[in-house]
Design a protein around this motif. Structure first.
Motif, PDB file in Angstrom:
ATOM      1  N   GLU A 193      70.477  42.402  14.553  1.00 47.27           N
ATOM      2  CA  GLU A 193      69.258  43.214  14.686  1.00 47.27           C
ATOM      3  C   GLU A 193      69.564  44.497  15.463  1.00 47.27           C
ATOM      4  O   GLU A 193      69.140  45.588  15.085  1.00 47.27           O
ATOM      5  CB  GLU A 193      68.170  42.408  15.411  1.00 47.27           C
ATOM      6  CG  GLU A 193      67.615  41.275  14.560  1.00 47.27           C
ATOM      7  CD  GLU A 193      66.680  40.364  15.350  1.00 47.27           C
ATOM      8  OE1 GLU A 193      66.641  40.457  16.604  1.00 47.27           O
ATOM      9  OE2 GLU A 193      65.998  39.548  14.695  1.00 47.27           O
ATOM     10  N   ARG A 197      69.428  48.818  14.450  1.00 43.25           N
ATOM     11  CA  ARG A 197      68.763  49.859  15.248  1.00 43.25           C
ATOM     12  C   ARG A 197      69.774  50.892  15.755  1.00 43.25           C
ATOM     13  O   ARG A 197      69.487  52.079  15.823  1.00 43.25           O
ATOM     14  CB  ARG A 197      67.981  49.209  16.397  1.00 43.25           C
ATOM     15  CG  ARG A 197      66.879  48.277  15.881  1.00 43.25           C
ATOM     16  CD  ARG A 197      65.872  47.951  16.955  1.00 43.25           C
ATOM     17  NE  ARG A 197      66.470  47.218  18.064  1.00 43.25           N
ATOM     18  CZ  ARG A 197      66.522  45.883  18.121  1.00 43.25           C
ATOM     19  NH1 ARG A 197      66.010  45.152  17.150  1.00 43.25           N
ATOM     20  NH2 ARG A 197      67.068  45.290  19.161  1.00 43.25           N
ATOM     21  N   SER A 284      61.719  39.365   8.460  1.00 53.01           N
ATOM     22  CA  SER A 284      62.266  39.757   9.766  1.00 53.01           C
ATOM     23  C   SER A 284      63.249  40.926   9.635  1.00 53.01           C
ATOM     24  O   SER A 284      63.376  41.739  10.546  1.00 53.01           O
ATOM     25  CB  SER A 284      62.939  38.568  10.452  1.00 53.01           C
ATOM     26  OG  SER A 284      64.019  38.114   9.679  1.00 53.01           O
ATOM     27  N   ASN A 288      62.457  44.566  11.420  1.00 49.83           N
ATOM     28  CA  ASN A 288      63.461  45.207  12.277  1.00 49.83           C
ATOM     29  C   ASN A 288      63.699  46.655  11.842  1.00 49.83           C
ATOM     30  O   ASN A 288      63.811  47.555  12.664  1.00 49.83           O
ATOM     31  CB  ASN A 288      64.754  44.387  12.233  1.00 49.83           C
ATOM     32  CG  ASN A 288      65.768  44.824  13.277  1.00 49.83           C
ATOM     33  OD1 ASN A 288      65.435  44.971  14.457  1.00 49.83           O
ATOM     34  ND2 ASN A 288      66.994  45.052  12.843  1.00 49.83           N
ATOM     35  N   ARG A 291      61.127  49.113  12.989  1.00 49.49           N
ATOM     36  CA  ARG A 291      61.189  49.561  14.391  1.00 49.49           C
ATOM     37  C   ARG A 291      62.032  50.823  14.531  1.00 49.49           C
ATOM     38  O   ARG A 291      62.165  51.373  15.620  1.00 49.49           O
ATOM     39  CB  ARG A 291      61.765  48.453  15.272  1.00 49.49           C
ATOM     40  CG  ARG A 291      60.833  47.255  15.379  1.00 49.49           C
ATOM     41  CD  ARG A 291      61.510  46.078  16.030  1.00 49.49           C
ATOM     42  NE  ARG A 291      61.872  46.362  17.424  1.00 49.49           N
ATOM     43  CZ  ARG A 291      62.582  45.537  18.179  1.00 49.49           C
ATOM     44  NH1 ARG A 291      62.991  44.393  17.689  1.00 49.49           N
ATOM     45  NH2 ARG A 291      62.866  45.850  19.422  1.00 49.49           N
ATOM     46  N   HIS A 313      72.484  42.184   8.440  1.00 46.72           N
ATOM     47  CA  HIS A 313      71.409  41.351   8.972  1.00 46.72           C
ATOM     48  C   HIS A 313      70.964  40.339   7.908  1.00 46.72           C
ATOM     49  O   HIS A 313      70.850  39.145   8.169  1.00 46.72           O
ATOM     50  CB  HIS A 313      70.251  42.260   9.404  1.00 46.72           C
ATOM     51  CG  HIS A 313      69.155  41.549  10.143  1.00 46.72           C
ATOM     52  ND1 HIS A 313      67.943  42.134  10.408  1.00 46.72           N
ATOM     53  CD2 HIS A 313      69.082  40.306  10.654  1.00 46.72           C
ATOM     54  CE1 HIS A 313      67.178  41.280  11.067  1.00 46.72           C
ATOM     55  NE2 HIS A 313      67.847  40.165  11.224  1.00 46.72           N
TER      56      HIS A 313
END
Ligand code: SF4
Ligand code: SF4
Lengths: 432, 264
Positions: A193, A197, A284, A288, A291, A313
């Protein structure tokens, strides 16, 4: 824009798999010539395969590429099984998906961390990057390691694994092996995760272009091993109709063939897959992504690295899902009976879809094969992107800056030149 | 070499010739250990990892891939000149690799029959092991080699000792590991009796036959294996093809292939 003339030559491209270079000639402020040179010697695989028996094929095609041997094995066994009319079991299907997840984890993390990231952080190599980004690099290498561990469990080793056979697997992993792997994969979820990002925060250049994405699409799942061929401009065909829409041809500056869809360049690989199949990623994974400031589908070519992380992921969660329901099968393969015919196989190699066709005789010996790797499909797109990106950046930058941007553009595709030059046959192509 | 390493980090280069890139992964798949290696030695040339200093002299040069173009033949001579130790990694560099199968055919005819612009494809009619062109100090076998092989080579050379050479037959290692023989119990056409150890008996442990990706062991009897396999009902050309794989230019296998090709 300045009108100076210049020649940019990159004799050997660093941080790509296999050997290639680049030549650009600018005259009167315009790119007059641009060639991504692929000079890796051809290795004549399709010739060696003629006369081989079907059961030798998985071990031989693996050697086309050390980075994605599983992809070659998967496209080949699917094609051969379709000729023999083999029905595999749900267990085999799941294990093949798992094996493929291992290869995505291995290859994607290798590319993100050792090949691509230094470009966006201003380093020449990953080891230079290590002083300041040691935590990120270690995270990446441990994710890559997990991919290797999955492949090793099913195939004995991670490069040229030996577990796959036509009809299934030679051996089923034990519950004990599976348990250990589950624990490691679970522990890595937060890392995957964070990786997504992190890639989204790299300050990637704005690079919004028009291009066509092509990937497999499966009605029930994110594509790995099976599906129909789809593009974002209306193509939707079974893999058996590939040759009616795609055309390959030989250019002087490359030992890899170029490939076009309806006479135009197109993109295969992680960004194309995510663009076309985003809705099928687990919730999920999508949450992620949400975000970050990155949105899919994206037409920023540099979002490829984010797409690759998104698939890391996904592959981690998918491998976990499969392993959590693991049961020992009665037997890890089904018996096969050779028969003559022609079959097709197409799977999603880390770098993009890998299309095969095989023709076998009644004993299962190879009469002919044609293997279309992702890099030769991407080559015209890379050249198109180079021209676009350098002109958008402005040709009055220093030679050094232009050269670095050009190399960054190329590496962004994760071209695998060893695959691209395995040798292809031209005599089966449509008249162009 | 140990005396040369007192005042500076030893230098290493990794070169690529005709190959699948799989042996280089013995380095790139090291995980965190890769960072330790990069700390202990100075990797001056490794194109895939971003280091390009072709002309810098090095203590150890690792070479992957076989020689199949004029350019590659020239390049290996340059590599030899500037390297104290030249170590080949893998079946391509050590025995020609799978692409050396073209040595048995007319590669020029292949190129002209299938490339639209054959003049632009420069390739020799053969693919050769590195030792065909230059002196090689050490050969690491395997298709691919594994990380353990390359790391222990670096370690041994840095201490100034010759790394131990694996030459034993795969069969012996199977026995040592207590692995049930797949040839005896399942009649699989295993190449273990003529194959060198070093892989860790990967295939029999996966319940399949060895296809000899590590190449010939020392003092092997290929003729008797060929006979055994014929007795299990395998055709001569099928057996010949088992020798004609990733180590098809190893002299022992060249001989075995020739014998199988002769009519009885
Ligand atoms: S020896 Fe095998 S793994 Fe190594 S480069 Fe050659 S084909 Fe690839
Ligand atoms: S058992 Fe044989 S084929 Fe399998 S990895 Fe070892 S040497 Fe290679």
């Amino acid at each position: 824009m300045s009108t100076r003339d210049l020649t940019i030559t990159v004799p050997v491209l660093a941080r790509v798999e296999g050997e290639g270079g680049l030549d650009i000639v600018v005259k009167a402020g315009q790119i007059e010539q641009l060639a991504l040179r692929i000079f890796e010697p051809p290795r004549f695989f399709e010739k060696f395969l003629e006369g081989r028996e079907y059961h030798e094929v998985p071990d031989i095609v693996a050697r086309i590429c050390g980075i994605c041997p599983v992809a070659y094995q998967m496209s080949a066994v699917h094609a051969i099984e379709s000729i023999f009319g083999v029905k595999t079991t749900p267990w085999i299907r799941k294990m093949r998906r798992l094996l493929y997840c291992g290869e995505w984890l291995e290859s994607h993390n290798l590319h993100i961390h050792l090949l691509a990231a230094p470009d966006f952080l201003g380093y020449k190599s990953a080891t230079e990057m290590a002083a300041q980004y040691s935590a990120e690099l270690k995270r990446g290498l441990s994710l890559q390691h997990l991919g290797n561990a999955i492949i090793r469990m099913l195939g004995g080793r991670s490069v040229h694994p030996v577990g796959v056979k036509v009809g299934g697997f030679y051996k089923a992993p034990s519950h004990e092996d599976v348990r250990k792997l589950i624990a490691d994969l679970r522990a890595a979820i937060p890392q995957a995760e964070a990786l997504v990002r992190w890639t989204a925060s790299l300050g990637l250049p704005d690079n919004h272009q028009d291009f066509v994405s092509v990937a497999l699409h499966h009605s029930e799942e994110y594509p790995l091993n099976e599906g129909d061929l789809m593009s974002d401009v209306g193509l939707f065909i079974p893999i058996s109709e590939y040759e009616q829409h795609f055309r390959e041809f030989h250019v002087p500056h490359s030992t890899a063939l170029h490939s076009l869809l309806h006479e135009k360049p197109y993109l295969v690989g992680p960004l194309a897959r995510v663009n076309l199949n985003y809705a099928q990623l687990p919730l999920s994974v999508r949450l992620n992504v949400e975000r970050t400031a990155v949105q899919f589908p994206s037409n920023n070519m540099f979002h490829s690295i984010v797409a690759r992380a998104v698939e890391v992921h996904f592959a981690l969660l998918e491998a976990l899902r499969i392993l959590e329901q693991y049961e020992l099968p009665d037997r890890p393969y089904v018996e096969v009976t050779p028969r003559a015919g022609t079959g097709f196989g197409c799977t999603e190699a880390p770098r993009g879809m890998l299309w095969h066709t095989w023709t076998l005789d009644e004993r299962g010996q190879v009469l002919a094969t044609r293997i279309v790797p992702p890099t030769s499909q991407n080559q015209p797109r890379i050249e198109e992107d180079l021209k676009w990106s350098l002109e958008a950046m402005g040709l009055d930058h220093s030679d050094e800056a232009l050269r670095l941007r050009a190399e960054t553009v190329i590496r962004n595709y994760d071209p695998c030149i060893s695959c691209a030059t395995h040798f292809l046959k031209l005599n089966v192509l449509r008249e162009g | 070499m140990s005396h040369t390493t007192v005042n500076r980090k030893p230098t290493v280069a990794i070169h690529k010739f005709s190959s699948c890139d799989g042996c280089q992964l013995a380095f790139l798949n090291l995980g965190e250990q890769l960072l330790q290696v990069a700390d202990a030695v100075n990797i001056v040339h490794f194109v895939e990892a971003g280091a390009i200093q072709f002309d810098t002299p090095v203590d150890i040069a690792f070479v992957e891939g076989s020689l199949s173009t004029e350019e590659e033949v020239e390049r290996i001579h340059a590599v030899r000149q500037q390297s104290q130790y030249l170590v080949t990694i893998g079946a391509c560099a050590t025995a020609g690799g799978i692409q050396a199968l073209k040595n048995l055919h007319d590669a020029h005819a292949w190129t002209t029959s299938v490339y639209a612009l054959p003049d632009y494809i420069s390739t020799l009619s053969t693919a050769s092991p590195i030792s065909k062109a230059v002196h090689v100090d050490l050969e690491l076998h395997g298709c691919p080699v594994n990380s353990y092989q390359v790391l222990s080579t670096i370690r041994a050379l840095l201490f100034g000792v010759t790394p131990p050479l694996e030459q034993d037959k795969l069969c012996s290692e199977c026995k040592r590991l207590g692995q049930v023989c797949v040839m005896v119990t399942q009649q699989m056409p295993c190449m273990g009796p003529v194959t060198r150890t070093g892989c860790g008996v990967i295939c029999p442990r996966q319940q399949r036959d060895c296809y000899s990706c590590y190449g010939p062991a020392e003092t092997i009897n290929t003729h008797s294996l060929s006979q055994c396999l014929q007795e299990t009902g395998l055709a001569r050309d099928t057996i010949a093809r088992r020798f004609a794989l990733f180590n098809n230019q190893s002299p022992e296998y060249v001989k075995a292939i020739a014998q199988l090709g002769e009519s009885t």
